[in-house]
Design an enzyme around this catalytic site. Structure first.
Site, PDB file in Angstrom:
ATOM      1  N   LYS A   1     -15.629 -12.705   0.383  1.00 29.07           N
ATOM      2  CA  LYS A   1     -14.962 -11.392   0.383  1.00 29.07           C
ATOM      3  C   LYS A   1     -15.584 -10.466  -0.652  1.00 29.07           C
ATOM      4  O   LYS A   1     -15.166  -9.341  -0.837  1.00 29.07           O
ATOM      5  CB  LYS A   1     -13.465 -11.540   0.084  1.00 29.07           C
ATOM      6  CG  LYS A   1     -12.666 -12.226   1.151  1.00 29.07           C
ATOM      7  CD  LYS A   1     -11.154 -11.961   1.033  1.00 29.07           C
ATOM      8  CE  LYS A   1     -10.506 -12.517  -0.177  1.00 29.07           C
ATOM      9  NZ  LYS A   1      -9.035 -12.441  -0.140  1.00 29.07           N
TER      10      LYS A   1
ATOM     11  N   LYS B   1     -15.299 -11.051  -3.822  1.00 27.99           N
ATOM     12  CA  LYS B   1     -14.352 -11.038  -4.939  1.00 27.99           C
ATOM     13  C   LYS B   1     -14.600 -12.256  -5.822  1.00 27.99           C
ATOM     14  O   LYS B   1     -14.932 -13.329  -5.329  1.00 27.99           O
ATOM     15  CB  LYS B   1     -12.912 -11.134  -4.400  1.00 27.99           C
ATOM     16  CG  LYS B   1     -12.288  -9.806  -4.018  1.00 27.99           C
ATOM     17  CD  LYS B   1     -10.779  -9.999  -3.773  1.00 27.99           C
ATOM     18  CE  LYS B   1     -10.032  -8.701  -3.920  1.00 27.99           C
ATOM     19  NZ  LYS B   1      -8.575  -8.869  -3.803  1.00 27.99           N
TER      20      LYS B   1
HETATM   21  N1  C2G Z   1      -0.707  -5.757  -2.833  1.00 29.44           N
HETATM   22  C1  C2G Z   1       0.309  -4.816  -2.926  1.00 29.44           C
HETATM   23  N2  C2G Z   1       0.323  -3.959  -3.972  1.00 29.44           N
HETATM   24  C2  C2G Z   1      -0.641  -4.023  -4.931  1.00 29.44           C
HETATM   25  C3  C2G Z   1      -1.656  -4.985  -4.847  1.00 29.44           C
HETATM   26  C4  C2G Z   1      -1.676  -5.851  -3.779  1.00 29.44           C
HETATM   27  O1  C2G Z   1       1.196  -4.748  -2.054  1.00 29.44           O
HETATM   28  N3  C2G Z   1      -0.580  -3.131  -5.985  1.00 29.44           N
HETATM   29  C5  C2G Z   1      -0.701  -6.663  -1.684  1.00 29.44           C
HETATM   30  C6  C2G Z   1      -1.954  -6.520  -0.829  1.00 29.44           C
HETATM   31  O2  C2G Z   1      -1.808  -5.433   0.070  1.00 29.44           O
HETATM   32  C7  C2G Z   1      -1.996  -7.865  -0.103  1.00 29.44           C
HETATM   33  C8  C2G Z   1      -1.393  -8.818  -1.146  1.00 29.44           C
HETATM   34  O3  C2G Z   1      -0.709  -8.005  -2.115  1.00 29.44           O
HETATM   35  O4  C2G Z   1      -1.149  -7.828   1.052  1.00 29.44           O
HETATM   36  C9  C2G Z   1      -2.456  -9.648  -1.842  1.00 29.44           C
HETATM   37  O5  C2G Z   1      -3.395  -8.763  -2.403  1.00 29.44           O
HETATM   38  P1  C2G Z   1      -4.845  -9.343  -2.792  1.00 29.44           P
HETATM   39  O6  C2G Z   1      -4.683 -10.578  -3.579  1.00 29.44           O
HETATM   40  O7  C2G Z   1      -5.653  -8.210  -3.329  1.00 29.44           O
HETATM   41  O8  C2G Z   1      -5.378  -9.765  -1.356  1.00 29.44           O
HETATM   42  P2  C2G Z   1      -6.749  -9.335  -0.670  1.00 29.44           P
HETATM   43  O9  C2G Z   1      -7.866  -9.574  -1.597  1.00 29.44           O
HETATM   44  O10 C2G Z   1      -6.531  -8.000  -0.106  1.00 29.44           O
HETATM   45  O11 C2G Z   1      -6.914 -10.463   0.458  1.00 29.44           O
HETATM   46  O12 C2G Z   1      -7.325 -12.167   4.834  1.00 29.44           O
HETATM   47  C10 C2G Z   1      -6.708 -11.194   4.012  1.00 29.44           C
HETATM   48  C11 C2G Z   1      -7.240 -11.246   2.614  1.00 29.44           C
HETATM   49  O13 C2G Z   1      -7.187 -12.551   2.081  1.00 29.44           O
HETATM   50  C12 C2G Z   1      -6.443 -10.288   1.733  1.00 29.44           C
END
Ligand code: C2G
Length: 132
Positions: free
Chosen positions: A44, A46
């Site tokens: 990803k 990340k």
């Molecule tokens: N999130 C949120 N508000 C934030 C940060 C994150 O609502 N301020 C939500 C994101 O939208 C996501 C969840 O928390 O639904 C997890 O965020 P991340 O760990 O950043 O996930 P991500 O890297 O977007 O991975 O297959 C999908 C991916 O694995 C998503």
């Protein structure tokens, strides 16, 4: 029993993550969280500060989370939904539209992100502080 699923890295767990998990859980009776493995995070683009095992351990301690599974690839979601009898797929709305293909298998819900906080911002701000 109405089953909900969501996916993410959940690094440096913060209020935005918790609010997402709380609202997702409230849509049903059981919440499965698929947490990205370290290898998948690399895919990803990340790099999580916290290891997969520690992120899994932390998520398992959250009252809104009933089950934690590994997210190893982009294309496991349909199988996860089918194999786990999932009724609702939930993601933050930064992903709006990206997973609409799952509508053939379950309800798809995008929840508003929590503004003003992110793991990226935390890392950046901490990086600005002196070590001592
Ligand atoms: N999130 C949120 N508000 C934030 C940060 C994150 O609502 N301020 C939500 C994101 O939208 C996501 C969840 O928390 O639904 C997890 O965020 P991340 O760990 O950043 O996930 P991500 O890297 O977007 O991975 O297959 C999908 C991916 O694995 C998503």
């Amino acid at each position: 029993m109405k089953k909900v699923i969501t996916y993410g890295t959940f690094d440096l767990l913060h209020k935005g993550h918790i609010r997402l998990l709380k609202r997702a859980r409230a849509l049903g009776d059981h919440l499965t969280v698929c947490v990205s493995t370290d290898e998948f995070n690399a895919e990803k683009g990340k790099h999580a500060y916290t290891s997969y095992e520690d992120r899994k351990y932390i998520l398992q301690a959250i009252r809104y989370v009933d089950e934690v599974l590994p997210e190893k690839s982009w294309d496991q979601k349909i199988r996860d939904v089918v194999d786990n009898d999932i009724d609702i797929f939930v993601m933050g709305d930064d992903w709006r539209g990206k997973f609409d293909f799952l509508k053939d298998y379950c309800e798809v819900v995008y929840l508003p992100r929590t503004e003003g906080i992110s793991s990226t911002r935390i890392k950046h701000d901490l990086g600005m502080q002196s070590k001592d």
